[in-house]
Write a protein that holds these residues in place. Structure first.
Motif, mmCIF file in Angstrom:
data_model
loop_
_atom_site.group_PDB
_atom_site.id
_atom_site.type_symbol
_atom_site.label_atom_id
_atom_site.label_comp_id
_atom_site.label_asym_id
_atom_site.label_seq_id
_atom_site.Cartn_x
_atom_site.Cartn_y
_atom_site.Cartn_z
ATOM 1 N N ASN A 33 120.302 -3.511 -75.668
ATOM 2 C CA ASN A 33 120.805 -1.493 -76.695
ATOM 3 C C ASN A 33 118.753 -2.024 -75.779
ATOM 4 O O ASN A 33 118.158 -1.029 -76.126
ATOM 5 C CB ASN A 33 121.409 -1.972 -77.490
ATOM 6 C CG ASN A 33 122.844 -0.713 -77.561
ATOM 7 O OD1 ASN A 33 122.759 -0.273 -76.480
ATOM 8 N ND2 ASN A 33 123.160 -2.058 -78.176
ATOM 9 N N GLN A 34 118.310 -3.124 -75.858
ATOM 10 C CA GLN A 34 117.048 -3.641 -76.585
ATOM 11 C C GLN A 34 116.531 -3.405 -75.083
ATOM 12 O O GLN A 34 115.303 -3.108 -75.309
ATOM 13 C CB GLN A 34 116.962 -4.982 -76.959
ATOM 14 C CG GLN A 34 117.214 -4.934 -78.770
ATOM 15 C CD GLN A 34 116.360 -4.078 -79.708
ATOM 16 O OE1 GLN A 34 114.869 -4.908 -79.033
ATOM 17 N NE2 GLN A 34 116.892 -3.209 -80.212
ATOM 18 N N SER A 40 116.987 -1.701 -72.491
ATOM 19 C CA SER A 40 116.987 -0.435 -72.535
ATOM 20 C C SER A 40 116.461 0.496 -72.740
ATOM 21 O O SER A 40 115.464 0.887 -72.597
ATOM 22 C CB SER A 40 118.833 0.724 -72.597
ATOM 23 O OG SER A 40 118.572 2.042 -72.751
ATOM 24 N N ASP A 85 123.976 -5.825 -77.663
ATOM 25 C CA ASP A 85 122.497 -5.705 -78.615
ATOM 26 C C ASP A 85 121.284 -5.872 -77.160
ATOM 27 O O ASP A 85 120.339 -5.741 -77.473
ATOM 28 C CB ASP A 85 122.251 -6.453 -79.937
ATOM 29 C CG ASP A 85 123.540 -6.486 -80.255
ATOM 30 O OD1 ASP A 85 124.438 -5.383 -80.273
ATOM 31 O OD2 ASP A 85 124.299 -7.719 -81.603
#
Length: 89
Positions: free
Chosen positions: A38-39, A41, A35
């Protein structure tokens, strides 16, 4: 030479700052690694998008002005500057 007004980009910068703050909070809360990744990115994508817009404005205004009104020396300086920017990107 008058530099472009990037005030319109401030909202993007504020959103990116919010994303980075969210990443910090996720790390502090020991959230799930994917998670967080992903943030990160998403923030990188937002930064690249901002970078592209600022570069576009630089080309459209600063570089064009230098080529239209500047001397041969100023044009060479702008070309060298652009090459250095491209290397960094």
């Amino acid at each position: 030479m008058i530099h472009p007004d990037h005030a319109i980009q401030l909202n993007r910068v504020k959103r990116i700052a919010g994303q980075v703050g969210g990443i910090k909070k996720m790390i502090e809360e020991r959230r799930y690694c994917p998670d967080i990744i992903n943030q990160i990115s998403a923030a990188q994508t937002a930064l690249r998008s901002l970078q592209a817009v600022v570069l576009q404005e630089h080309l459209k205004q600063c570089v064009v002005d230098a080529f239209e009104a500047g001397s041969q020396k100023e044009r060479h300086i702008k070309i060298a500057e652009l090459l250095e920017l491209i290397r960094k990107i």
